[in-house]
Design a protein around this motif. Structure first.
Motif, PDB file in Angstrom:
ATOM      1  N   ILE A 134       0.839  -1.202   0.000  1.00  0.00           N
ATOM      2  CA  ILE A 134       0.000   0.000   0.000  1.00  0.00           C
ATOM      3  C   ILE A 134       0.876   1.255   0.000  1.00  0.00           C
ATOM      4  CG2 ILE A 134      -1.687   1.319   1.346  1.00  0.00           C
ATOM      5  CD1 ILE A 134      -2.835  -1.336   2.321  1.00  0.00           C
ATOM      6  N   LEU A 135       1.940   1.242   0.782  1.00  0.00           N
ATOM      7  CA  LEU A 135       2.841   2.397   0.821  1.00  0.00           C
ATOM      8  C   LEU A 135       3.455   2.660  -0.557  1.00  0.00           C
ATOM      9  CD1 LEU A 135       4.663   1.721   4.230  1.00  0.00           C
ATOM     10  CD2 LEU A 135       3.014   3.541   3.754  1.00  0.00           C
ATOM     11  N   GLU A 136       3.864   1.575  -1.226  1.00  0.00           N
ATOM     12  CA  GLU A 136       4.442   1.720  -2.570  1.00  0.00           C
ATOM     13  C   GLU A 136       3.399   2.282  -3.542  1.00  0.00           C
ATOM     14  OE1 GLU A 136       7.366   1.433  -3.756  1.00  0.00           O
ATOM     15  OE2 GLU A 136       8.516   0.425  -2.204  1.00  0.00           O
ATOM     16  N   ARG A 137       2.180   1.762  -3.472  1.00  0.00           N
ATOM     17  CA  ARG A 137       1.123   2.178  -4.390  1.00  0.00           C
ATOM     18  C   ARG A 137       0.762   3.660  -4.195  1.00  0.00           C
ATOM     19  NH1 ARG A 137      -2.162  -1.604  -3.262  1.00  0.00           N
ATOM     20  NH2 ARG A 137      -3.681  -0.514  -1.962  1.00  0.00           N
ATOM     21  N   ARG A 138       0.837   4.127  -2.946  1.00  0.00           N
ATOM     22  CA  ARG A 138       0.498   5.509  -2.645  1.00  0.00           C
ATOM     23  C   ARG A 138       1.701   6.454  -2.735  1.00  0.00           C
ATOM     24  NH1 ARG A 138      -3.877   5.647   2.358  1.00  0.00           N
ATOM     25  NH2 ARG A 138      -5.484   4.366   1.344  1.00  0.00           N
ATOM     26  N   GLY A 139       2.876   5.898  -2.991  1.00  0.00           N
ATOM     27  CA  GLY A 139       4.070   6.731  -3.079  1.00  0.00           C
ATOM     28  C   GLY A 139       4.489   7.315  -1.742  1.00  0.00           C
ATOM     29  N   GLY A 219      -2.360   6.390   9.373  1.00  0.00           N
ATOM     30  CA  GLY A 219      -2.485   7.611   8.610  1.00  0.00           C
ATOM     31  C   GLY A 219      -2.007   7.460   7.172  1.00  0.00           C
ATOM     32  N   LEU A 220      -0.968   6.639   6.964  1.00  0.00           N
ATOM     33  CA  LEU A 220      -0.403   6.502   5.624  1.00  0.00           C
ATOM     34  C   LEU A 220      -1.113   5.456   4.776  1.00  0.00           C
ATOM     35  CD1 LEU A 220       3.430   6.699   6.452  1.00  0.00           C
ATOM     36  CD2 LEU A 220       1.953   8.523   5.603  1.00  0.00           C
ATOM     37  N   THR A 221      -1.644   4.404   5.423  1.00  0.00           N
ATOM     38  CA  THR A 221      -2.236   3.308   4.655  1.00  0.00           C
ATOM     39  C   THR A 221      -3.756   3.260   4.734  1.00  0.00           C
ATOM     40  OG1 THR A 221      -2.158   1.718   6.507  1.00  0.00           O
ATOM     41  CG2 THR A 221      -0.187   1.899   5.104  1.00  0.00           C
ATOM     42  N   GLY A 222      -4.335   3.855   5.784  1.00  0.00           N
ATOM     43  CA  GLY A 222      -5.783   3.781   5.960  1.00  0.00           C
ATOM     44  C   GLY A 222      -6.246   2.470   6.561  1.00  0.00           C
ATOM     45  N   LEU A 223      -5.320   1.598   6.945  1.00  0.00           N
ATOM     46  CA  LEU A 223      -5.681   0.300   7.524  1.00  0.00           C
ATOM     47  C   LEU A 223      -5.993   0.438   9.013  1.00  0.00           C
ATOM     48  CD1 LEU A 223      -2.912  -1.968   5.922  1.00  0.00           C
ATOM     49  CD2 LEU A 223      -5.299  -1.771   5.190  1.00  0.00           C
ATOM     50  N   SER A 224      -6.922  -0.377   9.497  1.00  0.00           N
ATOM     51  CA  SER A 224      -7.165  -0.453  10.932  1.00  0.00           C
ATOM     52  C   SER A 224      -6.116  -1.360  11.565  1.00  0.00           C
ATOM     53  CB  SER A 224      -8.560  -1.027  11.199  1.00  0.00           C
ATOM     54  OG  SER A 224      -8.616  -2.389  10.782  1.00  0.00           O
ATOM     55  N   LEU A 225      -6.058  -1.360  12.895  1.00  0.00           N
ATOM     56  CA  LEU A 225      -5.077  -2.199  13.582  1.00  0.00           C
ATOM     57  C   LEU A 225      -5.292  -3.675  13.240  1.00  0.00           C
ATOM     58  CD1 LEU A 225      -2.767  -2.593  15.569  1.00  0.00           C
ATOM     59  CD2 LEU A 225      -4.439  -2.581  17.442  1.00  0.00           C
ATOM     60  N   GLU A 226      -6.565  -4.109  13.210  1.00  0.00           N
ATOM     61  CA  GLU A 226      -6.855  -5.507  12.894  1.00  0.00           C
ATOM     62  C   GLU A 226      -6.383  -5.868  11.483  1.00  0.00           C
ATOM     63  OE1 GLU A 226     -10.925  -6.545  13.294  1.00  0.00           O
ATOM     64  OE2 GLU A 226     -10.599  -8.676  12.903  1.00  0.00           O
TER      65      GLU A 226
END
Length: 237
Positions: A134-139, A219-226
């Motif tokens: 996800i980090l790569e995709r979002r730059g 904040g960077l990926t939008g993923l929840s902890l789970e």
């Protein structure tokens, strides 16, 4: 036949248990003449980090840093007692071990294997592959690396706190000549008090570093902890 190679990371808690906790308990509990004696307890204590480190070297063709640190720690603790050195050297040794870890955490950022990834950002705890994709995709990979660097400074700070508290506690409690029965009793008392005075605050700070890392990742990926947790942790929840 060549030794098998493995890219699997060790569990840091198992490393600490085998390389540091068990040898320390052996030195404190089995060094009396009616048990193993000073020499026997030292040899048995050394066998744990030495054997664990040798096994890791045979399996993975690289040194286990925590096992090596535990070996040095046991050697120093045993040497202080056997050589009957001034008790102030115990305080220096107690401070040196976490200080070395703190320095190693900082220096490891210059290598291919930063320790913060081993301790916090690892695939046993987090779904690293998904997060990095996800980090790569979002730059946002570079921004994450910068935040990870900040987390490294925070993590090293927890070890420097532990080093300072270890020195203060050892100087306060351990005053008898090394190798004496009173010295062993004071060493045991110091170990007992180190949990509420050092281990628990350090654990709270470590949780704080993990929280900082989680907030950054959220904040960077939008993923929840789970969603960030590794598969085995999600299955348990």
């Amino acid at each position: 036949m060549s030794a098998p190679r493995s890219s699997e990371q060790n569990n840091p808690l198992v490393d600490l248990l085998i390389s540091i906790v068990i040898p320390s308990l052996i030195l404190m509990k089995l060094s009396s003449p009616e048990r193993l004696g000073a020499d026997g307890a030292l040899l048995l204590a050394l066998a744990f980090p030495f054997g664990w480190g040798a096994l890791d070297l045979w399996r993975k063709r690289r040194f286990n840093f925590i096992a090596l640190l535990g070996l040095v720690s046991v050697l120093l603790t045993g040497g202080i007692g056997l050589l009957q050195l001034d008790s102030q050297w115990l305080a220096v040794k107690e401070a040196a071990v976490p200080a070395i870890i703190g320095i190693a955490v900082l220096l490891s950022t210059r290598t291919r294997y930063p320790l913060i990834r081993t301790l916090l950002f690892n695939d046993k705890l987090l779904d690293v592959v998904r997060i990095e994709a996800i980090l790569e995709r979002r730059g946002l990979r570079l921004r994450f690396e910068q935040r990870l660097q900040q987390a490294t400074y925070l993590l090293s700070g927890t070890f420097f706190f532990s080093a300072a508290m270890n020195y203060i506690l050892a100087r306060w409690l351990v005053t008898s000549p090394a190798g004496s029965e009173a010295f062993n009793a004071e060493l045991g008392r110091m170990t007992l008090l180190s949990y509420p005075m050092i281990a628990l605050p350090s654990m709270v700070m470590l949780i704080g570093v993990f929280y900082y890392l989680w907030r950054t990742l959220r904040g960077l990926t939008g993923l929840s902890l789970e969603e960030m947790l590794a598969e085995q942790h999600r299955d348990k929840s």
